[in-house]
Motif scaffolding. Structure first.
Motif, short mmCIF file in Angstrom:
data_model
loop_
_atom_site.label_atom_id
_atom_site.label_comp_id
_atom_site.label_asym_id
_atom_site.label_seq_id
_atom_site.Cartn_x
_atom_site.Cartn_y
_atom_site.Cartn_z
N VAL A 40 0.84 -1.21 0.00
CA VAL A 40 0.00 0.00 0.00
C VAL A 40 0.87 1.25 0.00
O VAL A 40 0.61 2.22 -0.73
CB VAL A 40 -0.94 0.00 1.23
CG1 VAL A 40 -1.63 1.35 1.38
CG2 VAL A 40 -1.99 -1.10 1.10
N ASP A 44 1.06 3.98 -2.97
CA ASP A 44 0.72 5.37 -2.65
C ASP A 44 1.80 6.32 -3.12
O ASP A 44 1.51 7.37 -3.71
CB ASP A 44 0.51 5.52 -1.14
CG ASP A 44 0.20 6.95 -0.73
OD1 ASP A 44 -0.83 7.48 -1.17
OD2 ASP A 44 1.01 7.55 0.01
N LEU A 207 -2.54 4.27 3.67
CA LEU A 207 -3.84 3.64 3.95
C LEU A 207 -4.99 4.61 3.70
O LEU A 207 -6.10 4.19 3.36
CB LEU A 207 -3.87 3.13 5.39
CG LEU A 207 -3.02 1.88 5.67
CD1 LEU A 207 -2.94 1.61 7.16
CD2 LEU A 207 -3.60 0.66 4.93
N ARG A 209 -5.30 6.63 1.21
CA ARG A 209 -5.66 6.51 -0.20
C ARG A 209 -6.58 5.30 -0.41
O ARG A 209 -7.57 5.36 -1.15
CB ARG A 209 -4.41 6.38 -1.08
CG ARG A 209 -4.72 6.28 -2.57
CD ARG A 209 -3.46 6.00 -3.38
NE ARG A 209 -2.54 7.12 -3.35
CZ ARG A 209 -2.63 8.19 -4.16
NH1 ARG A 209 -3.62 8.26 -5.04
NH2 ARG A 209 -1.74 9.15 -4.08
N LEU A 210 -6.24 4.19 0.25
CA LEU A 210 -7.05 2.98 0.14
C LEU A 210 -8.46 3.21 0.66
O LEU A 210 -9.44 2.81 0.03
CB LEU A 210 -6.38 1.83 0.90
CG LEU A 210 -7.11 0.49 0.89
CD1 LEU A 210 -7.23 -0.04 -0.55
CD2 LEU A 210 -6.39 -0.52 1.77
#
Length: 333
Positions: A40, A44, A207, A209-210
């Motif tokens: 991740v 990113d 995280l 962005r997720l």
């Protein structure tokens, strides 16, 4: 006795085997989590670098306190409207686009992107009301804009209240778009419900962005073109939890306290456009009616919508704003 000893040894061996299995499961779980976060994080960083190259400049830079502040100017009207964003709005100029398009045929519209917002630089200077207001005023002075209507969304109601008291001779009217009122929180501390360090960690690990990818797209229904939506997504993530925004959030309580005893000048025309009932603040309309009760020209209007009222009610806001200003210019008759 031998039987008991044998049974005991078997029991111990079973416990050891079970413990080894549990440790292996735990180790696998930890490794999986670490690998997941690493993936991740890398995605990113790559995405952020690619997105930086996709940013399309708009507006113009003004040098304030040695840094670049981005300002968008549109329209050629005789009167000037200065737009100020709410806390954490990633791309003010694009966020206000529907409203700018409604106002610019009649006014010169100036959208200020404070430090940490839109294309403006980040600053290490404390995000106090005094500093924010001073920087906005300096930008307008550099642009030689010395008479204008101040229009602000959300927390700009707090900065705007301080602003009109400091520069009353420059501001011809104040317009609040679901704007904050100084006493809306009473004496409650209004710190972030989620610890600042936790939110910052989400951003730094990627995280955040997720999470944003998994939730509904907040820009999908906006009445702007797809290119603007894409720019809003990129810049909103880029500016999310930057140092200036974090500092401003941490200063919220003191900024509200700084203006709690201020009132709008009696002769300053003031109009508020609000959603009828804020789910977060009790007596939302009443708080604003209190703010204009002593104004010679004071008005509160409500429209069904969300806190970002200008996303869906720009036409209504512009029409009623123009009518209000015309009424003021004709002496309220």
């Amino acid at each position: 006795m031998d039987l008991d000893t044998s049974t005991g040894k078997k029991s111990v061996n079973k416990m050891k085997k079970l413990l080894i299995i549990l440790l292996k499961i735990l180790a696998t779980l930890v490794i999986t989590i670490v690998v997941f976060i690493a993936i991740v994080f890398v995605i990113d960083k790559i995405s952020s670098k690619l997105e930086t190259g996709k940013i399309k400049p708009y507006g113009q830079f003004v040098t304030v306190d040695g840094k670049n502040m981005n300002v968008l100017i549109q329209g050629q009207g005789a009167e000037t409207v200065v737009l100020l964003p709410g806390l954490g709005t990633g791309t003010p100029a694009l966020d206000f686009k529907p409203l700018v398009e409604e106002l610019s045929p009649f006014y010169k519209v100036v959208v200020i992107e404070p430090f940490g917002y839109g294309l403006s630089d980040i600053t290490e200077k404390e995000r106090s009301t005094e500093n924010i207001v001073g920087e906005i005023h300096e930008a307008l002075q550099i642009l030689k804009i010395d008479r204008y209507i101040l229009m602000g969304h959300s927390i700009a109601g707090i900065y705007g209240l301080d602003y009109v008291n400091k520069y009353e001779h420059e501001v011809s009217a104040f317009v609040g778009i679901d704007s904050s009122a100084p006493k809306q929180y009473g004496n409650k501390d209004i710190g972030s419900p989620i610890p600042t360090t936790m939110i910052t960690l989400l951003k730094e690990t990627g995280l955040a962005r997720l999470v944003m990818k998994l939730r509904d797209d907040p820009f999908a229904s906006l009445p702007v073109d797809d290119d603007s939506k894409e720019q809003m997504r990129i810049l909103s993530y880029k500016n999310f939890r930057n140092a200036s925004i974090v500092n401003e959030t941490e200063n919220m309580f003191s900024n509200f306290k700084a203006v709690e005893n201020l009132t709008f000048p009696k002769n300053l025309p003031v109009i508020f456009f609000l959603q009828p009932n804020s789910t977060a603040i009790e007596g939302w309309s009443t708080l604003h009616e209190e703010q204009v009760k002593n104004s010679v020209y004071g008005k509160v209007m409500t429209f069904q919508g969300t806190h970002y009222l200008h996303h869906t009610k720009s036409k209504e806001i512009a029409e009623n704003f123009r009518a209000f200003i015309e009424e003021v210019n004709h002496g309220g008759q």
